[in-house]
Enzyme design. Structure first.
Site, PDB file in Angstrom:
ATOM      1  N   ASN A 294       3.875  -2.864  10.435  1.00 44.18           N
ATOM      2  CA  ASN A 294       4.423  -1.705  11.139  1.00 44.18           C
ATOM      3  C   ASN A 294       5.437  -2.242  12.135  1.00 44.18           C
ATOM      4  OD1 ASN A 294       1.169  -0.850  10.766  1.00 44.18           O
ATOM      5  ND2 ASN A 294       2.739   0.553  10.040  1.00 44.18           N
TER       6      ASN A 294
ATOM      7  N   TYR B  66       4.506  -4.346  19.532  1.00 46.08           N
ATOM      8  CA  TYR B  66       5.078  -4.820  18.262  1.00 46.08           C
ATOM      9  C   TYR B  66       5.469  -6.295  18.358  1.00 46.08           C
ATOM     10  CZ  TYR B  66       8.553  -5.718  14.686  1.00 46.08           C
ATOM     11  OH  TYR B  66       9.261  -6.295  13.676  1.00 46.08           O
TER      12      TYR B  66
ATOM     13  N   ASN C 126       0.820  -1.223   0.000  1.00 44.92           N
ATOM     14  CA  ASN C 126       0.000   0.000   0.000  1.00 44.92           C
ATOM     15  C   ASN C 126       0.852   1.271   0.000  1.00 44.92           C
ATOM     16  OD1 ASN C 126       0.942   0.202   2.580  1.00 44.92           O
ATOM     17  ND2 ASN C 126      -1.044  -0.031   3.594  1.00 44.92           N
TER      18      ASN C 126
ATOM     19  N   PHE D 299      17.017 -10.319  13.551  1.00 42.07           N
ATOM     20  CA  PHE D 299      17.700  -9.458  14.522  1.00 42.07           C
ATOM     21  C   PHE D 299      17.832  -8.076  13.848  1.00 42.07           C
ATOM     22  CE2 PHE D 299      18.596 -12.054  18.317  1.00 42.07           C
ATOM     23  CZ  PHE D 299      17.842 -13.145  17.934  1.00 42.07           C
TER      24      PHE D 299
END
Ligand code: UDP
Length: 320
Positions: free
Chosen positions: A74, A139, A30, A167
């Site tokens: 995100n 997150y 997007n 990582f």
């Protein structure tokens, strides 16, 4: 044909560059954080949300997709603390829509970008996949939730998946055409290089009183191309049915402190950095270093780039 969700982002675009040499690729993105110019021109680009069931139905009907690779998330820890709804909606909710569309269209193979943030604060020097999961921010929790959903989808709907826990990804493609670019930038190596290019006044080092030899945080930096190559090996393993329903860490197995990273950037660029030492940043564990033994043994992956080479490639990109 492979569907790469989030193929316009930093890591996704490095994967697409490798993947187009052996597969037809459709990218769904997007462009909320990615850029169209990062997508290799050999891939087919569709602009849209991964949680848009109509677009997904269209893609799975129109193209013979045999696997999906999912990079569209995100990924800012701090933002996930202040705006958890965004993270649960996109990273979990939209991903669930994607997985259901795959089930409905009988697409069985899925490769998922996860994170070392699933481990939370580790209690060992080298983190392997047997370490407990205890994420300390939304997150990390969203990524762990998707891992748990995948295990359930594997047993109920015969989905085959490989989870890759990253990582600290850094570096840029050797062609110099794609690299790391976030707005706002929060990651250490691009921030140092932007400063050394004169685009930032100074570098803030977050915390000097950690329980590490020089007091600054230690991280395990891995080149985006090495990471992309691990995804290709994971795809081969799924398509050839040699591995499935596995979780692998991806890191170099070497830890570098913030001070060491700054010194290496100074050496590579032959410039001197101006540093200020500030308070710790919330949510930073002192040390995160991967054991990558499992992915090396089971997928035959070995990283090619050390920290100096990672920084050299990033410097080449930032200079352009
Ligand atoms: N860091 C820092 N100054 C900055 C950005 C990052 O001292 O301007 C530190 C940060 O606290 C962490 C390490 O550098 O210990 C790597 O941070 P980054 O945001 O790059 O990745 P993370 O480990 O959070 O995924």
């Amino acid at each position: 044909m492979i569907l790469v969700v989030g193929g316009a982002g930093y890591v996704g675009s490095h994967l697409v560059k490798e993947l187009v040499t052996e597969e037809d690729v459709v990218v769904l993105d997007n462009l909320s954080t990615g850029f169209e110019h990062l997508i290799d021109s050999q891939a087919t680009f569709i602009k849209g949300n991964l949680g848009d069931r109509d677009i997904l139905n269209k893609i799975f009907t129109e193209y013979p997709i045999k696997a999906v690779m999912h990079f569209a998330a995100n990924s800012l820890v701090g933002e996930s603390v202040t705006n958890p709804y965004k993270y649960y909606e996109n990273n979990v909710g939209a991903t669930l829509t994607l997985l259901k569309a795959m089930v409905d269209h009988n697409v069985k193979n899925f490769i998922f970008s996860s994170t070392a943030a699933t481990y939370g604060i580790p209690h060992v020097d080298l983190i392997d996949e047997t370490q407990p999961n205890n994420p300390i921010n939304p997150y990390g929790k969203t990524k762990l939730m998707v891992e748990q959903i995948l295990a359930d989808f594997a047993s109920a709907y015969q989905m085959n998946y490989i989870v890759l826990r990253y990582f600290n990804v850094a570096g840029a493609h050797q062609s110099g055409t794609i690299g790391e670019s976030h707005d706002p930038e929060t990651h250490l190596i691009p921030i140092i290089l932007q400063h050394l290019l004169g685009q930032r006044e100074q570098i803030s080092v977050f915390g000097t009183d950690y329980d590490t030899p020089d007091g600054t945080c230690i991280r395990d930096y891995i080149h985006a191309t090495d990471l992309a190559k691990a995804h290709i090996l994971a795809l081969h393993a799924l398509l050839n049915d040699t591995q499935k329903n596995k979780i692998y860490n991806l890191g170099n197995g070497n830890g570098f402190s913030v001070r060491e990273v700054i010194e290496t950037c100074e050496k590579v660029t032959n410039k001197k950095a101006k540093i200020e030492f500030v308070e710790r940043r919330e949510g930073d564990p002192a040390k995160l270093v991967a054991s990558s033994d499992k992915v090396q043994a089971e997928l035959g992956w070995t990283p090619q780039f050390n920290l100096t080479q990672i920084i050299e490639s990033a410097w080449n990109w930032h200079n352009k």
